[in-house]
Design a protein around this motif. Structure first.
Motif, short mmCIF file in Angstrom:
data_model
loop_
_atom_site.label_atom_id
_atom_site.label_comp_id
_atom_site.label_asym_id
_atom_site.label_seq_id
_atom_site.Cartn_x
_atom_site.Cartn_y
_atom_site.Cartn_z
N GLY A 40 131.73 -43.67 -17.02
CA GLY A 40 131.31 -42.53 -16.20
C GLY A 40 131.93 -42.58 -14.82
O GLY A 40 132.40 -41.55 -14.30
N ILE A 41 131.97 -43.77 -14.23
CA ILE A 41 132.57 -43.92 -12.91
C ILE A 41 134.07 -43.62 -12.96
O ILE A 41 134.60 -42.91 -12.11
CB ILE A 41 132.30 -45.33 -12.35
CG1 ILE A 41 130.82 -45.48 -12.02
CG2 ILE A 41 133.17 -45.61 -11.13
CD1 ILE A 41 130.40 -46.90 -11.71
N ILE A 42 134.77 -44.16 -13.96
CA ILE A 42 136.20 -43.89 -14.10
C ILE A 42 136.46 -42.40 -14.27
O ILE A 42 137.36 -41.84 -13.65
CB ILE A 42 136.79 -44.68 -15.29
CG1 ILE A 42 136.80 -46.18 -14.98
CG2 ILE A 42 138.21 -44.22 -15.61
CD1 ILE A 42 137.16 -47.04 -16.16
N PHE A 43 135.65 -41.75 -15.10
CA PHE A 43 135.83 -40.32 -15.33
C PHE A 43 135.63 -39.52 -14.05
O PHE A 43 136.44 -38.67 -13.70
CB PHE A 43 134.87 -39.82 -16.42
CG PHE A 43 134.91 -38.33 -16.58
CD1 PHE A 43 135.99 -37.72 -17.18
CD2 PHE A 43 133.87 -37.55 -16.11
CE1 PHE A 43 136.03 -36.35 -17.31
CE2 PHE A 43 133.90 -36.18 -16.24
CZ PHE A 43 134.99 -35.58 -16.85
N ILE A 44 134.55 -39.78 -13.34
CA ILE A 44 134.25 -39.01 -12.13
C ILE A 44 135.32 -39.23 -11.06
O ILE A 44 135.82 -38.27 -10.46
CB ILE A 44 132.85 -39.37 -11.60
CG1 ILE A 44 131.79 -38.83 -12.57
CG2 ILE A 44 132.63 -38.81 -10.20
CD1 ILE A 44 130.39 -39.35 -12.30
N VAL A 45 135.69 -40.49 -10.83
CA VAL A 45 136.69 -40.78 -9.80
C VAL A 45 138.03 -40.15 -10.14
O VAL A 45 138.66 -39.51 -9.29
CB VAL A 45 136.83 -42.31 -9.60
CG1 VAL A 45 138.05 -42.65 -8.76
CG2 VAL A 45 135.57 -42.88 -8.98
N THR A 46 138.49 -40.30 -11.37
CA THR A 46 139.79 -39.75 -11.73
C THR A 46 139.77 -38.23 -11.78
O THR A 46 140.76 -37.58 -11.43
CB THR A 46 140.30 -40.32 -13.07
OG1 THR A 46 139.31 -40.10 -14.08
CG2 THR A 46 140.61 -41.79 -12.94
N ALA A 47 138.66 -37.63 -12.18
CA ALA A 47 138.58 -36.16 -12.19
C ALA A 47 138.64 -35.60 -10.78
O ALA A 47 139.39 -34.65 -10.51
CB ALA A 47 137.30 -35.71 -12.89
N VAL A 48 137.89 -36.19 -9.87
CA VAL A 48 137.91 -35.73 -8.47
C VAL A 48 139.29 -35.96 -7.86
O VAL A 48 139.83 -35.09 -7.18
CB VAL A 48 136.81 -36.44 -7.66
CG1 VAL A 48 136.98 -36.20 -6.17
CG2 VAL A 48 135.44 -35.98 -8.12
N TRP A 49 139.86 -37.11 -8.12
CA TRP A 49 141.18 -37.44 -7.57
C TRP A 49 142.24 -36.48 -8.11
O TRP A 49 143.09 -36.00 -7.38
CB TRP A 49 141.52 -38.87 -7.92
CG TRP A 49 142.69 -39.47 -7.18
CD1 TRP A 49 143.47 -38.88 -6.23
CD2 TRP A 49 143.20 -40.78 -7.33
NE1 TRP A 49 144.43 -39.74 -5.79
CE2 TRP A 49 144.28 -40.93 -6.46
CE3 TRP A 49 142.84 -41.85 -8.13
CZ2 TRP A 49 145.02 -42.10 -6.37
CZ3 TRP A 49 143.58 -43.02 -8.02
CH2 TRP A 49 144.64 -43.14 -7.15
N PHE A 50 142.20 -36.20 -9.42
CA PHE A 50 143.17 -35.28 -10.02
C PHE A 50 143.04 -33.88 -9.44
O PHE A 50 144.04 -33.24 -9.10
CB PHE A 50 143.00 -35.23 -11.54
CG PHE A 50 143.90 -34.22 -12.18
CD1 PHE A 50 145.24 -34.49 -12.32
CD2 PHE A 50 143.40 -33.01 -12.62
CE1 PHE A 50 146.09 -33.55 -12.90
CE2 PHE A 50 144.23 -32.07 -13.19
CZ PHE A 50 145.58 -32.35 -13.34
N TYR A 55 141.85 -33.02 -6.54
CA TYR A 55 142.34 -33.08 -5.16
C TYR A 55 143.87 -33.04 -5.12
O TYR A 55 144.46 -32.27 -4.36
CB TYR A 55 141.82 -34.34 -4.48
CG TYR A 55 142.47 -34.60 -3.14
CD1 TYR A 55 142.12 -33.83 -2.03
CD2 TYR A 55 143.44 -35.59 -2.99
CE1 TYR A 55 142.73 -34.06 -0.80
CE2 TYR A 55 144.04 -35.81 -1.77
CZ TYR A 55 143.69 -35.04 -0.68
OH TYR A 55 144.29 -35.27 0.52
N GLN A 56 144.52 -33.86 -5.96
CA GLN A 56 145.98 -33.87 -5.99
C GLN A 56 146.53 -32.51 -6.42
O GLN A 56 147.52 -32.03 -5.88
CB GLN A 56 146.48 -34.95 -6.97
CG GLN A 56 146.24 -36.35 -6.52
CD GLN A 56 147.15 -36.77 -5.39
OE1 GLN A 56 148.16 -36.15 -5.13
NE2 GLN A 56 146.76 -37.81 -4.70
N TRP A 57 145.91 -31.89 -7.40
CA TRP A 57 146.35 -30.59 -7.91
C TRP A 57 146.23 -29.52 -6.83
O TRP A 57 147.16 -28.75 -6.61
CB TRP A 57 145.53 -30.23 -9.14
CG TRP A 57 145.89 -28.93 -9.77
CD1 TRP A 57 147.12 -28.52 -10.16
CD2 TRP A 57 144.99 -27.87 -10.09
NE1 TRP A 57 147.05 -27.27 -10.71
CE2 TRP A 57 145.75 -26.85 -10.68
CE3 TRP A 57 143.63 -27.70 -9.95
CZ2 TRP A 57 145.17 -25.67 -11.11
CZ3 TRP A 57 143.06 -26.52 -10.39
CH2 TRP A 57 143.83 -25.52 -10.96
#
Length: 68
Positions: free
Chosen positions: A45-55, A57-59
Motif C-alpha cells: 500500500g505504501i509503495i502504491f501510494i508513494v509511486t502513484a503520487v510521485w508519477f 507529480y512528474q506527469w
C-alpha cells in the motif's frame, strides 16, 4: 478533446515510477485471493501510494513545462 493529442517524451527512468505503481497495485489485488502476500499489505500500500503520487507529480510537471 486536445488532451488525447498531447505528446510527451518520457525517458526510461521516468517510466520506472508508473511500472512500480502498477506492479504494486497488481500484487495488491492478486494478494486478495492468496494469503501468501497478505503479510505485505502495508508495504504494498505504501509503495502504491508513494509511486502513484510521485508519477502524477512528474506527469503534471512535464505537461506544464511542455505547454510553454
Amino acid at each position: 478533446m486536445g488532451f488525447f493529442k498531447i505528446k510527451t517524451s518520457w525517458s526510461n527512468a521516468e517510466f520506472i515510477l508508473i511500472k512500480l505503481c502498477m506492479a504494486s497495485a497488481y500484487i495488491f489485488v492478486g494478494s486478495y485471493f492468496h494469503d501468501f502476500f497478505s503479510a505485505y499489505y502495508p508495504i504494498l500500500g505504501i509503495i502504491f501510494i508513494v509511486t502513484a503520487v510521485w508519477f502524477v507529480y512528474q506527469w503534471l510537471k512535464k505537461m506544464k513545462s511542455e505547454r510553454i
